[in-house]
Every structure is written in structure tokens, then in C-alpha cells.
Design a protein around this motif. Structure first.
Motif, PDB file in Angstrom:
ATOM      1  N   GLY A   1       2.314   7.756  -6.987  1.00 51.85           N
ATOM      2  CA  GLY A   1       2.906   6.433  -6.858  1.00 51.85           C
ATOM      3  C   GLY A   1       4.397   6.352  -7.051  1.00 51.85           C
ATOM      4  N   ILE A   2       5.092   7.491  -7.000  1.00 52.00           N
ATOM      5  CA  ILE A   2       6.523   7.490  -7.319  1.00 52.00           C
ATOM      6  C   ILE A   2       7.317   6.772  -6.228  1.00 52.00           C
ATOM      7  N   THR A   3       8.053   5.754  -6.639  1.00 49.26           N
ATOM      8  CA  THR A   3       8.861   4.953  -5.737  1.00 49.26           C
ATOM      9  C   THR A   3      10.232   4.761  -6.362  1.00 49.26           C
ATOM     10  N   SER A   4      11.273   4.948  -5.583  1.00 42.98           N
ATOM     11  CA  SER A   4      12.636   4.762  -6.082  1.00 42.98           C
ATOM     12  C   SER A   4      13.349   3.730  -5.216  1.00 42.98           C
ATOM     13  N   ALA A   5      14.580   3.428  -5.601  1.00 35.11           N
ATOM     14  CA  ALA A   5      15.351   2.404  -4.885  1.00 35.11           C
ATOM     15  C   ALA A   5      15.620   2.781  -3.433  1.00 35.11           C
ATOM     16  N   SER A   6      15.591   4.069  -3.126  1.00 38.06           N
ATOM     17  CA  SER A   6      15.892   4.504  -1.757  1.00 38.06           C
ATOM     18  C   SER A   6      14.638   4.719  -0.915  1.00 38.06           C
ATOM     19  N   SER A   7      13.457   4.483  -1.482  1.00 33.03           N
ATOM     20  CA  SER A   7      12.221   4.749  -0.753  1.00 33.03           C
ATOM     21  C   SER A   7      12.004   3.753   0.385  1.00 33.03           C
ATOM     22  N   PRO A   8      11.672   4.237   1.578  1.00 31.81           N
ATOM     23  CA  PRO A   8      11.282   3.310   2.644  1.00 31.81           C
ATOM     24  C   PRO A   8       9.936   2.693   2.295  1.00 31.81           C
ATOM     25  N   MET A   9       9.799   1.394   2.501  1.00 26.43           N
ATOM     26  CA  MET A   9       8.619   0.675   2.030  1.00 26.43           C
ATOM     27  C   MET A   9       7.986  -0.175   3.127  1.00 26.43           C
ATOM     28  N   VAL A  10       6.674  -0.314   3.040  1.00 26.10           N
ATOM     29  CA  VAL A  10       5.970  -1.349   3.792  1.00 26.10           C
ATOM     30  C   VAL A  10       6.153  -2.656   3.044  1.00 26.10           C
ATOM     31  N   VAL A  11       6.477  -3.721   3.756  1.00 28.94           N
ATOM     32  CA  VAL A  11       6.665  -5.038   3.147  1.00 28.94           C
ATOM     33  C   VAL A  11       5.650  -6.001   3.764  1.00 28.94           C
ATOM     34  N   VAL A  12       4.863  -6.650   2.922  1.00 31.75           N
ATOM     35  CA  VAL A  12       3.868  -7.615   3.396  1.00 31.75           C
ATOM     36  C   VAL A  12       4.133  -8.958   2.728  1.00 31.75           C
ATOM     37  N   ARG A  13       4.155 -10.009   3.513  1.00 28.57           N
ATOM     38  CA  ARG A  13       4.362 -11.368   3.009  1.00 28.57           C
ATOM     39  C   ARG A  13       3.053 -12.136   3.025  1.00 28.57           C
ATOM     40  N   ASN A  14       2.726 -12.746   1.909  1.00 30.45           N
ATOM     41  CA  ASN A  14       1.576 -13.641   1.818  1.00 30.45           C
ATOM     42  C   ASN A  14       2.005 -14.993   2.382  1.00 30.45           C
ATOM     43  N   GLU A  15       1.564 -15.292   3.575  1.00 31.92           N
ATOM     44  CA  GLU A  15       2.014 -16.506   4.256  1.00 31.92           C
ATOM     45  C   GLU A  15       1.540 -17.776   3.544  1.00 31.92           C
ATOM     46  N   GLN A  16       0.403 -17.716   2.879  1.00 31.98           N
ATOM     47  CA  GLN A  16      -0.136 -18.883   2.207  1.00 31.98           C
ATOM     48  C   GLN A  16       0.673 -19.245   0.967  1.00 31.98           C
ATOM     49  N   HIS A  17       1.086 -18.223   0.200  1.00 30.05           N
ATOM     50  CA  HIS A  17       1.745 -18.475  -1.085  1.00 30.05           C
ATOM     51  C   HIS A  17       3.225 -18.085  -1.106  1.00 30.05           C
ATOM     52  N   GLY A  18       3.697 -17.393  -0.075  1.00 29.79           N
ATOM     53  CA  GLY A  18       5.117 -17.090   0.045  1.00 29.79           C
ATOM     54  C   GLY A  18       5.607 -15.900  -0.748  1.00 29.79           C
ATOM     55  N   ASN A  19       4.706 -15.165  -1.420  1.00 34.22           N
ATOM     56  CA  ASN A  19       5.139 -13.997  -2.190  1.00 34.22           C
ATOM     57  C   ASN A  19       5.083 -12.729  -1.351  1.00 34.22           C
ATOM     58  N   TYR A  20       5.791 -11.702  -1.809  1.00 34.44           N
ATOM     59  CA  TYR A  20       5.868 -10.425  -1.103  1.00 34.44           C
ATOM     60  C   TYR A  20       5.272  -9.314  -1.956  1.00 34.44           C
ATOM     61  N   ALA A  21       4.826  -8.242  -1.283  1.00 37.73           N
ATOM     62  CA  ALA A  21       4.391  -7.029  -1.981  1.00 37.73           C
ATOM     63  C   ALA A  21       4.802  -5.827  -1.145  1.00 37.73           C
ATOM     64  N   TYR A  22       4.874  -4.670  -1.807  1.00 41.08           N
ATOM     65  CA  TYR A  22       5.470  -3.486  -1.187  1.00 41.08           C
ATOM     66  C   TYR A  22       4.621  -2.248  -1.475  1.00 41.08           C
ATOM     67  N   SER A  23       4.663  -1.303  -0.548  1.00 35.13           N
ATOM     68  CA  SER A  23       3.980  -0.025  -0.751  1.00 35.13           C
ATOM     69  C   SER A  23       4.810   1.087  -0.125  1.00 35.13           C
ATOM     70  N   GLN A  24       4.826   2.236  -0.801  1.00 38.12           N
ATOM     71  CA  GLN A  24       5.494   3.399  -0.231  1.00 38.12           C
ATOM     72  C   GLN A  24       4.785   3.829   1.046  1.00 38.12           C
ATOM     73  N   LEU A  25       5.497   4.517   1.929  1.00 36.85           N
ATOM     74  CA  LEU A  25       4.888   5.045   3.145  1.00 36.85           C
ATOM     75  C   LEU A  25       3.989   6.230   2.805  1.00 36.85           C
ATOM     76  N   PHE A  26       3.043   6.497   3.676  1.00 34.13           N
ATOM     77  CA  PHE A  26       2.143   7.631   3.489  1.00 34.13           C
ATOM     78  C   PHE A  26       2.898   8.931   3.729  1.00 34.13           C
ATOM     79  N   GLN A  27       2.912   9.773   2.707  1.00 36.84           N
ATOM     80  CA  GLN A  27       3.671  11.025   2.803  1.00 36.84           C
ATOM     81  C   GLN A  27       3.116  11.957   3.856  1.00 36.84           C
ATOM     82  N   GLY A  28       1.797  11.952   3.987  1.00 37.97           N
ATOM     83  CA  GLY A  28       1.175  12.860   4.928  1.00 37.97           C
ATOM     84  C   GLY A  28       0.484  13.999   4.207  1.00 37.97           C
ATOM     85  N   PRO A  29      -0.349  14.744   4.906  1.00 35.61           N
ATOM     86  CA  PRO A  29      -1.130  15.815   4.278  1.00 35.61           C
ATOM     87  C   PRO A  29      -0.298  17.048   3.992  1.00 35.61           C
TER      88      PRO A  29
END
Length: 340
Positions: free
Chosen positions: A23-51
Motif C-alpha cells: 500500500g505504499i503511496t507517496s506524494a509523487s505516486s500516480p493515482m486513480v481518482v474517484v468522485r462520489n457524485e451523490q456526496h461530493g467526496n473523493y477517494a484515491y488508489s495507487q495504480l496496479f504495479q503489475g506482476p
């Protein structure tokens, strides 16, 4: 730098983020950004590194991991960002719903979801990416990285569960996470307080006969946000192929899904399980029901090597201890003054 306070460590969940496995994420990590349209909040996930995992040599693993993260940052991240902007964003809930209908449970199996995302973005990638080699590499990555959609689903699950936080008197679990040592949960009516128990061993299949239980760490990562949401282990029957990891059967998968219905508040009409006559997915784990029934959430998960990398996959359970402690804390907080 960490000991000197120059680098601050904190759980991803404190920053509305989730990260698979370590789960290591830093300030420079590219992220998936998802917005909850109903409540207006955001959440983030690191990209899949790969096998790139399973390497026995720590130095070799570190070199490959750094190389892959630089590529995600400099090549894939910008390419996907331009394509997502071109299409105006992707509607995640319909992608998850279709993936469930196509044999994913959206935690350990994500082949359908990843294909749906590639199909949704490939034309936009051709329109926005001018460098032929960058385009080739990006499409090749999305073609073989069949776990890619998990990072999108995790961010969506986090955006949903965050919106259910801090509801007075609510006994719904809003977070489940583990770090290879502890398994922790948060409960809506108890805010940001963690309740922990020991992380459990994973019952599963190793990808090579070279690996065994002595090589593996207990359950780890933020991906249990999927079961917090109500996907993954909660909808076992949608992906019966995963039973091969635990020497199971389709009837076992159905039984697990029904068992999860015993500890959840309700179901989600948008998410249906074709193999169970399109039954709706059980969602929102209730700590009262967990303690009352003795049934704990089943977690679909990967198996991590002690030296880094993914070496297997299977299932585990959340420990009962954290739910019992949470219920005691809930009773103490909301007990009526003067009551026995």
C-alpha cells in the motif's frame, strides 16, 4: 529520514486513499481518482504495479519495482489521464456491475473489469497519445494487467464507505484494513477509532512449488475495502473460478455469499449475482450481527512474500476480536445515562 521526522508515515485511509498489499503511496505516486457524485467526496488508489513480484532476491525485486513505478509515473499515468479526460471520466458502478455479471467478484478476479476499462479508453488513447511507443506500451500493459480494475474499484469502494462515516448510532463497518501484523476496522458511529485483532494466515494456492507458508506473511493491504463495500468475498458465487485457490466448490461459494448476508444490513440492487438467480449483493457489515452470529467477513486476498512480491492467492477471515472490541466501545459511548 523517517527517524528524523523528514518523512511522515500514516495509513492510506487517513488521506482518503487505499493501496493494495504493502500500500505504499507517496506524494509523487500516480493515482486513480474517484468522485462520489451523490456526496461530493473523493477517494484515491495507487495504480496496479503489475506482476513484478515473487522474486527471491530482494535487490532484484527492488530494482524491478522501482523501474515499474517510474514507468507508471512517466508513461502510463499521463497516458491514462489524457484518455480519461477525453471521455469525461468513467462511470465506475456500471463497470463493477457488468464485471460481476461476467465472472468477476472484483477483488481477486478482475479480468472482466479490466477488459471493460480498456474497451472504454482505447479509442481515446489513440486520439490523445501521439507517441506510438508510449501508446503501444500502455495498451500492452492494460491488456495483460488483468488486476488493473481493482485499483479503480478500490477507490470507488473507499469513496462510498467514507460517505457512511460518523453517523451517530450506526454500527456499520466503514473500514477494514490489515498490515501483515494487525487487522483493523472502523465503525461509522465510532468515527476514526481503530479496533484491531491479529492478521490471519491466508488459505490459498501458491503460484510456484518453490513457495510455501514459511515464505508468506499474514493477510495485508487496504484491498479489504472491497469486502467493506460488499464485493469480493461477499459475492463469492459471482466468480466460482476462484474456488480453485481453496480447493472449494460452487456450492461453497454460494454458501459463503449467503453467510455474508447474515452479517450485513441489506443488499445493493445495482450489484447482482447471475449464478444465484441474480440475487443482490449483501452490503454493509454490522458489528452487532458479527458478534451475535460469530460469523466474520470472508476476505479474498493475495499472498505476499516476506521479501516482496505476490506469490499466491486465496481467502482468509477477519478476526472476531476487533468486532467484539468495537461493540463494547459502542455500548460505552451510547449507553443511556443511568441505565444498568
Amino acid at each position: 529520514m523517517i527517524r528524523a521526522g523528514e518523512v511522515v508515515l500514516a495509513p492510506c485511509h487517513e488521506y482518503q486513499a487505499v493501496g493494495g498489499m504493502a500500500g505504499i503511496t507517496s506524494a509523487s505516486s500516480p493515482m486513480v481518482v474517484v468522485r462520489n457524485e451523490q456526496h461530493g467526496n473523493y477517494a484515491y488508489s495507487q495504480l496496479f504495479q503489475g506482476p513484478a513480484g515473487g522474486l527471491q532476491d530482494r535487490d532484484a525485486y527492488n530494482v524491478e519495482a522501482r523501474k515499474q513505478w517510474r514507468w507508471l509515473d512517466s508513461v502510463l499515468g499521463p497516458t491514462l489521464a489524457a484518455a480519461v479526460k477525453e471521455v469525461g471520466g468513467l462511470p465506475v458502478k456500471p463497470i463493477i456491475a457488468r464485471a460481476l455479471e461476467m465472472g468477476d467478484e472484483c477483488h481477486n478476479r478482475n479480468s472482466a473489469g479490466s477488459s471493460l476499462i480498456l474497451n472504454a479508453l482505447v479509442e481515446a488513447m489513440f486520439k490523445t497519445c501521439r507517441d506510438r511507443e508510449t501508446l503501444r506500451q500502455s495498451i500492452a500493459y492494460l491488456s495483460w494487467a488483468d488486476q488493473f480494475s481493482l485499483c479503480v474499484s478500490m477507490a470507488a469502494a473507499k469513496a462510498t464507505t467514507d460517505a457512511a462515516k460518523n453517523i451517530p448510532y450506526s454500527t456499520v463497518v466503514t473500514t477494514m484494513a490489515r498490515n501483515g501484523v494487525d487487522f483493523g476496522i472502523k465503525v461509522s458511529g465510532l468515527g476514526e477509532q481503530w479496533f484491531t485483532g491479529p492478521a490471519q494466515r491466508v488459505e490459498g494456492l501458491y503460484f510456484s512449488s518453490d513457495w510455501g507458508d514459511d515464505d508468506a506473511v499474514p493477510d495485508m493491504g487496504d484491498s479489504a475495502i472491497m469486502e467493506t463495500y460488499g464485493i469480493g468475498g461477499h459475492v463469492q458465487a459471482a466468480a466460482p473460478a476462484l474456488q480453485q485457490f481453496v480447493s472449494g466448490s460452487f456450492s461453497r461459494a454460494v454458501a459463503l455469499t449467503r453467510e455474508m448476508g447474515q452479517i450485513t444490513v441489506g443488499t445493493m440492487d445495482e450489484y447482482r449475482i447471475p449464478n444465484m438467480d441474480f440475487a443482490t449483493a449483501p452490503i454493509a457489515t454490522d458489528i452487532r450481527k458479527v458478534v451475535q452470529t460469530g460469523v466474520t467477513p470472508v476476505i479474498d486476498t493475495a499472498i505476499a512474500h516476506k521479501k516482496g512480491g505476490v506469490i499466491g492467492a486465496g481467502q482468509t477471515r477477519a478476526p472476531q476480536q476487533c468486532f467484539s472490541e468495537a461493540l463494547r466501545a459502542f455500548a460505552a459511548k451510547y449507553r443511556t445515562p443511568g441505565a444498568a
